[in-house]
Structures are given as structure tokens and as C-alpha cells.
Design an enzyme around this catalytic site. Structure first.
Site, mmCIF file in Angstrom:
data_model
loop_
_atom_site.group_PDB
_atom_site.id
_atom_site.type_symbol
_atom_site.label_atom_id
_atom_site.label_comp_id
_atom_site.label_asym_id
_atom_site.label_seq_id
_atom_site.Cartn_x
_atom_site.Cartn_y
_atom_site.Cartn_z
ATOM 1 C CG HIS A 299 25.964 -7.516 45.521
ATOM 2 N ND1 HIS A 299 25.012 -8.334 44.954
ATOM 3 C CD2 HIS A 299 25.295 -6.720 46.395
ATOM 4 C CE1 HIS A 299 23.825 -8.035 45.471
ATOM 5 N NE2 HIS A 299 23.970 -7.068 46.356
ATOM 6 C CD GLU A 300 27.057 -4.468 49.045
ATOM 7 O OE1 GLU A 300 26.371 -3.434 48.922
ATOM 8 O OE2 GLU A 300 26.555 -5.562 49.388
ATOM 9 C CG HIS A 303 23.669 -2.086 45.896
ATOM 10 N ND1 HIS A 303 22.345 -2.096 45.539
ATOM 11 C CD2 HIS A 303 23.904 -3.302 46.472
ATOM 12 C CE1 HIS A 303 21.801 -3.263 45.884
ATOM 13 N NE2 HIS A 303 22.724 -4.013 46.434
HETATM 14 ZN ZN ZN Z 1 22.372 -5.972 47.239
#
Ligand code: ZN
Length: 546
Positions: A299-300, A303
Site C-alpha cells: 500500500h505505502e 503512494h
Molecule cells: Zn493510503
């Protein structure tokens, strides 16, 4: 928003360069170009200093969340407050406003989509937003946020809702006061939504949610009629260093460049960027839950690849970084869920994971693992929710914060309204407020409203971007099955990442996908994935009336 143009009028000098531009002669055009260049250089210098101070503050925050000894807390608070004050003073400097006025006519020397034109446009938007909020209000919100957060860290474990009610009341009052600084808007929460998703309103969000919600409810009804998939294979003992190493390896596959980034541990995973050359992520690890570290890391990493993909020439300007919280979230969700939890990429990654943990996984077929990581089950806690029910958690919060700010829901009635919605929408009820309306930090960090919608906007956009990328490059799914992510990453870099904040979310989506923001690709994705995963008929998500 109407209030923006009103402010522009008061800020613009009576004789703007835009007016003059209609009568420029060849001789004056040269000097006008020179003065624009000079002003642009000054603008870049001013904005660069603000960006440097904010980046320094971000380094301090990263350090505090990862390695700083506990004893550094008080000093770090002072250091950050000083940097934030200096950055804010520079952001509202009237000289910056005058400079932006003088650059109003930049389109006489630059095209509309030139980086410099976007720089002036975005810097003006940030400036006008900043000057509308009095410094005293910023300080009151900050002070309230600090005391509410501290109280919440004690009240949540103690299930002490009564202690938090006064803080919630103050939070609602401050949020309404903040929103009122932006003039009359169609909905009181519009300016707070606009802060996270520039150009979007409560009505826009409601339209998206209304299109999504009936399908989610129908699917959930079908899913809960069956036994949830078994996820025991994820809950064995997995040594932590090996988990971290595997997650990072997969993040590199996605395109996370370790010469410009790093991974560390923190209690709450996050991504922070100091420049396109230094983007850091954190994750958390549980030895008895394989999904926790792996999917937090992926997830990170989503980003991070967005931040690393912004064009380097936008560094040190307000154009660096993601264009909105929702578009940012679309990238974390795309890489975590569509790719990382997708059957294609797992065809490549799962055998490697089995090699990493032979004792635990060698007898677990990929199908069992795939179903385990995509298990759907209504739950009480948003952050633990599966990909599908997650959106229902968000809609509950969005509706309740709208009602709080409208004044149609009193803070004293919040817990009752929360529990009623959970029972109605998810069929679950919490015996405690800790796992009810006290569970999220968002309402106890300063203001209430404008944050939650971005998570679901992210889910919606993850599928819309992925669908546009695969329409252009139909080979992407098969490439993912071979561990090759570069075509997908390249499309995202060219159509989303490199633009930074040049375009608003709605503009970016239109440019990248050729369509307006839409729930259709996301519904098609959920239908295809969860019908197959849960063994449901393909029509389970197809119609809300069935
Ligand atoms: Zn997030």
C-alpha cells in the site's frame, strides 16, 4: 467555487498584465517577457523556500515516527511548531500575493498547460486558501487537535465516550467556523472536501457514493449468506525479517526505487516525500499475520511510486506531490489491491512467497491463499475491513460528519446514530464505543469533515486508472503474471504521476482516462473479482434490485 473568484478580484491589481496583453507590440512583448521571467524566478525562489521548510519539517516528523527516542518529544514539538510558523508566514506574505497578481498574464508568454502556468495557478489557489484562514483560527484548531488527540489516546482504550463529547462539540464548532471563512457554499462541508479533493463538493461525493452503495449492499447480502473464506494460512508464525524482505522485494517490482527511497518500521505505516529523490515508506509487522506487513508495505509503496514518479523539475514547487488525497489513495489501492491481491501478479509472486516461507506455505495452494487475502467479512473496524466492505465504513462516516456539520445530528446522539448505521449497513454491532465511534483518530485531530471520502474515491479511481492502462496496453495482466510491472508503471507515470499537482483530480482523470470520474470500472472490477472469489454468480453485483 464562487468565493475564489471573489477573492481574486480583491487580490488582482487594477491594471493586470492580462488586460495589457491584448495591446502588446513587438517592442513591449520583449520587455514583458523579460519581466515575466524575472517574476517567475522570484516566485520560484519564494515557493522554493516554503517547500524547503515544509520538507525539513517532514524529515522531523519521519524521524519522530521511526527512530527518535521518547525523550525528544517536547523539543521536537517546538522545532516543528517553529518551522510550521515560518512556512505559514511565508505562505501568506502579501508580497507573494502581489507577485501572483503580476503574473496573472502569464498565458501571454506560456501555454495553458505549461508547468509555469500551472505553477502560478496552483500557487494562487494555495495562497487564496491560506489567507482566508486567520492565523488565530489555525492556532485554535491546532491547540484543540493536540489536546483532543492526547485525550483520545486515553479515552479510546478506556471506552470513555463521555470524556470525548466536549472535544467533539468543539471540533464541530471549529470545523463550521473554518468552513464559514470560504463564504456561502452549497453545503457547509464543501470547503473541507475541496481541501482534500480540489474542485469537488459534497454533492459530487454523494453522487459517486449513491452510484456505488446499492451494489455494495447487494453484494454484501450475498457474501454474508455464505461462510467466509478460510484465512488460517495467513495466521501462522512468519519470522519478521523475512516478511519485511519479501514485502520490499515486491515493492521494488512495482517500481519503488531504493536509490531514491527506503523502508522502515513504525506503529502506523505511512509514506512521506522530501523530494522526488527521497521518498520514504514505513510498515508494521506481526509475526502471526502475514498479510499485515505485506499489504501495508505494498500500500505505502503505491503512494511512494506516485511521489517518485512526479517530474523532477517540479521539485521545490507546490506542483510536487499528489494532486489530491483521493488520487494518492488510488495509487496505494491500485498496487495493493488490484495488483498485489490480484490473481495475475500472485501467479508470479506466490511461488516466491512459498520459497520464502516453505514450512508455512508449501502445502497451501495459491487458490487458498488468494481467497484468504481477499476474504470478505463485515467487521467493526475500518482499518481491518476487506476491500469491499471498506467503502461502507467510509460512507457511514461521511454521512455522519455531514450531519454533524449541518446541525441535523447532535454530538450527544452520534454514538446512537453510528450504531444504528453499522447494524443497518453491515449487520454488526459493537459492544464498546472504542470499536464504535471512537475508533478513528480523524475526528480527534483538529477538525471534523473532509477526510474520509478520499479513501473511497481512491478505490473508485484505482479501477478507472487500471482499466484505462489495460485498454491501452492489453498485455498488462499477462505481464503481471510474469512479474513485469513496468508497462503498467510507465502508463501511470506518464498519465498520472509526472503531472504532480498540475491538474485537479477531475481534470487529471479526464485527461488520463478520457472519461469523467466514474464508478463503472470499479464495479466491474469488484464484480469480476469477488464473484469468482466468493463463488457467487457473476450477477451478484450486477443489479441492486436482485
Ligand atoms: Zn493510503
Amino acid at each position: 467555487m464562487a468565493s475564489k473568484s471573489a477573492s481574486r478580484t480583491t487580490l488582482r491589481s487594477p491594471k493586470s498584465s492580462k488586460t495589457k496583453s491584448t495591446t502588446v507590440t513587438a517592442a513591449t512583448a520583449g520587455s514583458s517577457t523579460r519581466s515575466v521571467e524575472k517574476r517567475l524566478a522570484e516566485l520560484r525562489q519564494r515557493l522554493g523556500e516554503i517547500a524547503d521548510i515544509k520538507a525539513a519539517s517532514a524529515v522531523l516528523n519521519w524521524d519522530q515516527a521511526t527512530y527518535m527516542p521518547k525523550g525528544g518529544g517536547a523539543a521536537r514539538g517546538r522545532q516543528n511548531a517553529t518551522l510550521n510558523r515560518i512556512a505559514h508566514e511565508k505562505s501568506i506574505d502579501p508580497a507573494l500575493g502581489r507577485l501572483l497578481d503580476q503574473l496573472d498574464g502569464i498565458t501571454t508568454v506560456r501555454t495553458d498547460d505549461h508547468d509555469d502556468t500551472a505553477l502560478v495557478r496552483v500557487a494562487r489557489r494555495d495562497f487564496e486558501r491560506a489567507i482566508k484562514i486567520p492565523a488565530a483560527l489555525v492556532e485554535r484548531i491546532s491547540a484543540h487537535g493536540n489536546s483532543a488527540y492526547t485525550a483520545w489516546t486515553e479515552a479510546r482504550p478506556a471506552n470513555d465516550l463521555a470524556r470525548m463529547l466536549p472535544f467533539l462539540n468543539t471540533g464541530v464548532d471549529l470545523s463550521r467556523e473554518l468552513a464559514s471563512k470560504f463564504g456561502n457554499t452549497a453545503h457547509i462541508m464543501d470547503p473541507l472536501v475541496d481541501a482534500a479533493e480540489p474542485g469537488m463538493t459534497v454533492a459530487d461525493v454523494r453522487a459517486l457514493f449513491n452510484a456505488l452503495r446499492p451494489h455494495l449492499v447487494t453484494f454484501l447480502a450475498s457474501a454474508t449468506a455464505r461462510k467466509p473464506c478460510d484465512n488460517a494460512c495467513l495466521l501462522q508464525h512468519f519470522p519478521e525479517p523475512k516478511q519485511l524482505a519479501f514485502g520490499l522485494k515486491m515493492a521494488e517490482h512495482f517500481g519503488f526505487d531504493l536509490t531514491r527511497g527506503r523502508l522502515d518500521r513504525s506503529p502506523h505505516p505511512f509514506c512521506t516525500s522530501f523530494a522526488t529523490g527521497d521518498v520514504r515508506i514505513t510498515t508494521r509487522v506481526k509475526a502471526d499475520d502475514l498479510a499485515e506487513a505485506l499489504y501495508s508495505t505494498l500500500h505505502e509503496a503505491g503512494h511512494a511510486v506516485y511521489e517518485q514518479g512526479v517530474a523532477a523539475e517540479l521539485d521545490r514547487t507546490p506542483l510536487a506531490g499528489g494532486t489530491s488525497a483521493g488520487v494518492h489513495e488510488s495509487q496505494s489501492r491500485l498496487w495493493e489491491n488490484i495488483v498485489g491481491r490480484g490473481e495475475k501478479f500472485l501467479t508470479y509472486a506466490y511461488p516466491l512467497l512459498q520459497k520464502q516461507f516453505p514450512e508455512q506455505l508449501k502445502r497451501i495452494p495459491m487458490k487458498t491463499f488468494y481467497r484468504a487475502i481477499n476474504r470478505v467479512e463485515p467487521s467493526l473496524i475500518r482499518t481491518d475491513a476487506d476491500e469491499l466492505t471498506y467503502n461502507l465504513h467510509i460512507m457511514i462516516r461521511f454521512d455522519l460528519e455531514c450531519a454533524l456539520l449541518e446541525g441535523t445530528l447532535a454530538v450527544a446522539d452520534l454514538a446512537e446514530a453510528w450504531n444504528a448505521r453499522y447494524a443497518q449497513d453491515l449487520g454488526v454491532s459493537s459492544p464498546t464505543h472504542s470499536d464504535g465511534c471512537l475508533q478513528d483518530v480523524h475526528w480527534f485531530g483538529g477538525i471534523i469533515g473532509g477526510a474520509f471520502q478520499s479513501y473511497t474515491i481512491g478505490n473508485i479511481l484505482s479501477a478507472q486508472f487500471y482499466s484505462a492502462a489495460t485498454a491501452k496496453h492489453p498485455s498488462i495482466p499477462d505481464e503481471l503474471a510474469e512479474g513485469k510491472c513496468s508497462t503498467l508503471h510507465g502508463w501511470l507515470r506518464d498519465h498520472v504521476y509526472r503531472h504532480g499537482r498540475k491538474f485537479t483530480p477531475l481534470e487529471l482523470v479526464q485527461r488520463a482516462t478520457g472519461a469523467k470520474m466514474s464508478t463503472e470500472p470499479y464495479l466491474a472490477y469488484l464484480d469480476a473479482k469477488y464473484s469468482a472469489c466468493a463463488g457467487l454468480p457473476a450477477s451478484a453485483l450486477g443489479s441492486p434490485s436482485t
